[in-house]
Scaffold this active site. Structure first.
Site, PDB file in Angstrom:
ATOM      1  N   GLU A   1       0.849  -1.189   0.000  1.00 28.46           N
ATOM      2  CA  GLU A   1       0.000   0.000   0.000  1.00 28.46           C
ATOM      3  C   GLU A   1       0.888   1.244   0.000  1.00 28.46           C
ATOM      4  OE1 GLU A   1      -3.320   0.145   2.801  1.00 28.46           O
ATOM      5  OE2 GLU A   1      -3.451   2.304   2.616  1.00 28.46           O
TER       6      GLU A   1
ATOM      7  N   ARG B   1      -7.845   2.796  13.056  1.00 26.80           N
ATOM      8  CA  ARG B   1      -8.713   1.642  12.825  1.00 26.80           C
ATOM      9  C   ARG B   1      -8.723   0.712  14.053  1.00 26.80           C
ATOM     10  NH1 ARG B   1     -11.798  -0.725   8.811  1.00 26.80           N
ATOM     11  NH2 ARG B   1     -11.260   0.714   7.151  1.00 26.80           N
TER      12      ARG B   1
ATOM     13  N   GLU C   1     -10.746  -8.154   3.958  1.00 27.76           N
ATOM     14  CA  GLU C   1     -10.118  -8.211   5.273  1.00 27.76           C
ATOM     15  C   GLU C   1     -10.934  -8.889   6.372  1.00 27.76           C
ATOM     16  OE1 GLU C   1      -9.549  -3.877   4.897  1.00 27.76           O
ATOM     17  OE2 GLU C   1      -7.531  -4.251   5.621  1.00 27.76           O
TER      18      GLU C   1
HETATM   19  N1  LUZ Z   1      -5.699   1.860   4.284  1.00 25.54           N
HETATM   20  C1  LUZ Z   1      -6.000   3.139   4.542  1.00 25.54           C
HETATM   21  C2  LUZ Z   1      -6.415   0.859   4.790  1.00 25.54           C
HETATM   22  O1  LUZ Z   1      -5.293   4.012   4.076  1.00 25.54           O
HETATM   23  N2  LUZ Z   1      -7.073   3.419   5.298  1.00 25.54           N
HETATM   24  C3  LUZ Z   1      -7.859   2.477   5.840  1.00 25.54           C
HETATM   25  O2  LUZ Z   1      -8.836   2.771   6.517  1.00 25.54           O
HETATM   26  C4  LUZ Z   1      -7.516   1.135   5.591  1.00 25.54           C
HETATM   27  N3  LUZ Z   1      -8.223   0.143   6.123  1.00 25.54           N
HETATM   28  C5  LUZ Z   1      -7.871  -1.092   5.890  1.00 25.54           C
HETATM   29  C6  LUZ Z   1      -6.775  -1.354   5.101  1.00 25.54           C
HETATM   30  N4  LUZ Z   1      -6.061  -0.398   4.549  1.00 25.54           N
HETATM   31 MO1  MOS Z   2      -4.710  -2.925   3.123  1.00 25.11          MO
HETATM   32  S1  MOS Z   2      -4.157  -3.484   4.986  1.00 25.11           S
HETATM   33  O1  MOS Z   2      -6.261  -2.980   2.795  1.00 25.11           O
HETATM   34  O2  MOS Z   2      -3.562  -2.458   2.101  1.00 25.11           O
END
Ligand code: LUZ
Ligand code: MOS
Length: 751
Positions: free
Chosen positions: A226, A304, A706
């Protein structure tokens, strides 16, 4: 419909970054990283390395034309270290050579002198030293102080969960190619093409439009790509900017394990208050998040955790606080569940602790506190279309939980060396990026003049089959056969300003954008078809590659309508934009309605523990899961199975270890064990909950990426149940993963 990638995957024909045919002048990159977790750099000598035949150039922060800054949320992370290093594995320089092996040879010749500074590896130590990433966050509901005084029972305890390595099969990597006029095209294995584009532009000191990011597909991401796919692409881009030659950089497994962040370890303390009828009246929790050496996504992950601190229960008085602790480990990052699982493990620990002290079954407390319609979460959202009790009840009935309990009791009575354990694990997971402004997506659809269709979206295919879902939505909305639809790569020149594929929201956001674009196209084609058939537009629909009139198949083919539209100069392309309605959140009050909806479910886990060896096998996991109205049950069940295995791995066998110097000890696949075919449950039963679906989910098909990971938490408590059956003196501890070594110690603790 099957995953459209399965054919190519099985035949080994699917393309990943490392499969791209490279230009013959391609160069290869390799990172020189810090051998020390914390210190001041005194001296680095690159001379010998630079003299190796085939080494083109060694890049450092001095070669950066823009900013030496890759932080996504906070500007606290340099691409390459300048004067100080903050974790072992921190990139310092980038060797570019004519081959990977030459770069590797050169790397071994670089010498560095570092004045070592004290190293912090745990969150607790960081708290003691006041070492934080940012200010703490806190969600409050009701009045815990007052509520505790009115409770019949109050218990306090601790809970620890360790990190987790993403172990995507495809390691991090990219291929950066110079185009004309100084532009650069980068193929990256990233969940966030726009993040890569933005940071490359920042570090190179150029405008975003000069940088094109293309993503074919990923061999797994799990959150690890990510944010942390970015630095490698930036390094390659810096080299391209200077050398005007293509640069390829694929991390080898050892470098990837050492240099990248993981799931955040959490150390938490809780206080839980209950009444005689087992209602939880108050819950007080402090989470210490081990964030690593820079913010990365830690503040969002922390948020979160607070959102999921009460899992699928209603607790009227909640006081929760989280501290993102700065340590000298690689910056920890997104990992499937994004802090949610860590939060949920703590409330489950607190319930297990209370149940043990009260001598009742954990499931009695769980059942007495499940969410219902109209309940308020600690962050102010009112729960609607709640399926917590429906899933729980159906799990217990469909899988005959009472009977399983009796079987386990009988088995444990008749066996001394083997003991079985059972657990129930309910989940409630909020769907949407918690950061409201990230909840949007776009899709660009072209109908070609022969009636075939090309679809581009911001969604990144990483094995979750999102492209199959996008294709399904397109074919379904246009009324054409799926073979007429092609999913294009994810590319920043076709779909711009995307949010990463994350938060389980990719299909919802991009799917709704596809839906909007297709609906606009159908509206135009309806007009054309109505004229061709001399009927009213209202009675026209498209299905099975034909035009239907009053739901009766006409003789008019899809291709003919497209051809006619083309000749009438009707636009056959459309850009759809979707932004989730309703959601909002006010950070100054820590209240709002951040989630489009929640996903619910309940899992039963049954385990058999070998009480001589401490080893265990999962007999069965039986789940009732809330898919809404699944648009592709085959794919969605695959997501549940995969997430379950990954969750069980986190809770039971995946043990990340750093030594006190901040060196990763579990840095190979022989010292870090992930679930394999032998360790997954022998039986996995998944029943979809029957519901009407949720209109906030795309085609009422709920997000699935998830939520099911958290069923894995049930594995911890099933093992604990078996240990209790063997060792009456066992005092439950909450220290995941419950590895065979820890199980063995627990079986004989105080016995
Ligand atoms: N990424 C993010 C995430 O930037 N914000 C979120 O709320 C999130 N939630 C789950 C996984 N990745
Ligand atoms: Mo994610 S933990 O939805 O990259």
């Amino acid at each position: 419909m099957r995953n459209i990638d399965s054919y190519g995957h099985v035949r080994g024909e699917s393309l990943f970054v490392d499969d791209i045919i490279v230009r013959q002048d391609t160069l290869y990159g390799l990172t020189f990283d810090s051998p020390i977790a914390h210190g001041k750099i005194k001296n680095i000598n690159y001379d010998k390395a630079a003299q190796v035949d085939g080494v083109i150039k060694i890049f450092t922060h001095k070669d950066i034309n823009g900013e030496n800054q890759i932080g996504g949320i906070l500007p606290d992370e340099p691409l390459w270290a300048e004067d100080e290093v903050h974790f072992m594995g921190q990139p310092i320089a980038f060797i570019v050579a004519i081959s990977e092996s030459i770069a590797k040879k050169a790397r071994a010749l670089i010498t560095i002198e570092i004045d070592e500074l004290p190293v912090i590896t745990t969150a607790k130590e960081a708290k003691e030293k006041g070492s934080y990433i940012n200010a703490p966050r806190s969600f409050m509901l009701g009045d815990t102080e007052k509520a505790f005084t009115n409770c019949d029972y109050v218990f306090e305890g601790e809970s620890f969960s360790n990190g987790q390595e993403h172990l995507y099969l495809e390691t991090q990597g990219c291929y950066a190619v110079p185009m004309e006029n100084g532009n650069i095209k980068i193929t990256s294995s990233t969940q966030g093409p726009t993040a890569v584009q933005k940071i490359v532009a920042r570090v190179l000191g150029v405008a975003m439009h000069t940088i094109e990011i293309d993503v074919i597909r990923l061999g797994g991401g799990f959150g690890g790509k990510e944010d942390q796919a970015t630095p490698w692409a930036v390094m390659a881009a810096v080299a391209v900017q200077h050398l005007k030659k293509p640069v390829k950089y694929i991390l080898n497994r050892h470098d990837d394990l050492r240099m990248t962040g993981k799931r955040h370890p959490y150390e938490s303390t809780f206080k839980i208050g209950l009444t005689k009828d087992l209602k939880i009246k108050a819950f007080d929790v402090e989470f210490l998040q081990n964030s690593g050496a820079a913010a990365d996504l830690s503040p969002a992950v922390a948020e979160r955790t607070l959102f999921h601190a009460t899992n699928s229960y209603f607790i009227p008085n909640v006081s929760s606080i989280i501290r993102s602790c700065k340590t000298n480990l690689p910056p920890n990052t997104a990992f499937r569940g994004f802090g949610g699982p860590q939060g949920m493990f703590v409330i489950e620990s607190a319930i297990a602790h209370a149940a043990y002290k009260l001598g009742v079954d954990k499931s009695e407390i769980q059942e007495a506190n499940l969410l219902t319609e109209g309940d308020e979460f600690s962050y102010g959202q009112i729960a609607t279309q709640v399926e917590a009790k429906a899933c729980w009840r159906m799990t217990k009935e469909a899988f005959q939980f009472d009977k399983l309990q009796k079987e386990v009791a009988l088995f444990n009575k008749e066996n001394t060396v083997l003991k079985k354990g059972l657990s129930l694990m309910p989940i409630a997971f909020g769907i949407s990026f918690t950061n409201t402004q990230m909840n949007h997506a776009r899709a660009l659809i072209h109908i070609y003049q022969d009636g075939s269709v090309g679809v581009s979206t911001g969604a990144v295919e990483m094995g979750q089959s999102v492209n199959t879902k996008m294709l399904q939505i397109t074919a379904n909305t246009l009324g054409i056969h799926p073979s007429k639809v092609k999913l294009e790569t994810t590319n920043t020149t076709r779909v711009a300003n995307t949010s990463p594929s994350a938060a389980s929201s990719t299909a919802d956001l991009n799917g709704n954008a596809v839906l909007k674009a297709c609906s606009a196209l159908i509206k135009r084609l309806t007009k054309v078809a109505a004229t061709m058939l001399s009927v009213e537009e209202e009675i026209i629909s498209f299905k099975d590659d034909k035009v239907f009139v009053n739901n009766n198949k006409s003789d008019l083919f899809w291709e003919k309508v497209v051809e006619q539209a083309m000749s009438q100069r009707v636009a056959l392309s459309e850009n759809g934009h979707y932004a989730t309605p309703v959601i909002h959140f006010d950070k100054t009050k820590e209240k709002g309605h951040p989630f489009a909806y929640h996903v619910y479910g309940t899992a039963i886990t049954m385990v058999t523990v070998d009480c001589l060896r401490g080893t265990y096998k999962f007999d069965a996991v039986k789940i009732v899961h809330d898919f809404g109205k699944s648009m592709n049950l085959g794919i969605d069940i695959g997501q549940v199975e995969g997430a379950l295995a990954q969750g069980i791995g986190w809770m039971t066998m995946e043990e990340i270890a750093f030594n006190e110097k901040g060196k990763l000890l579990s840095n190979t696949l022989s010292s870090y064990k992930v679930p394999d075919i032998f360790s997954v449950p022998k039986e996995i039963d998944i029943i979809p909950l029957e519901t009407l679906g949720n209109h906030m989910a795309v085609l009422k098909s709920k997000a699935v990426g998830e939520p099911p990971l958290m069923y894995g938490i049930g594995a911890y408590f099933a093992i604990q149940d078996a240990v209790k059956a063997f060792n009456k003196n066992y005092q439950p501890k909450f220290h995941a993963p419950f590895t065979p070594e820890k199980v063995l110690m627990s079986l004989y603790a105080d016995k």
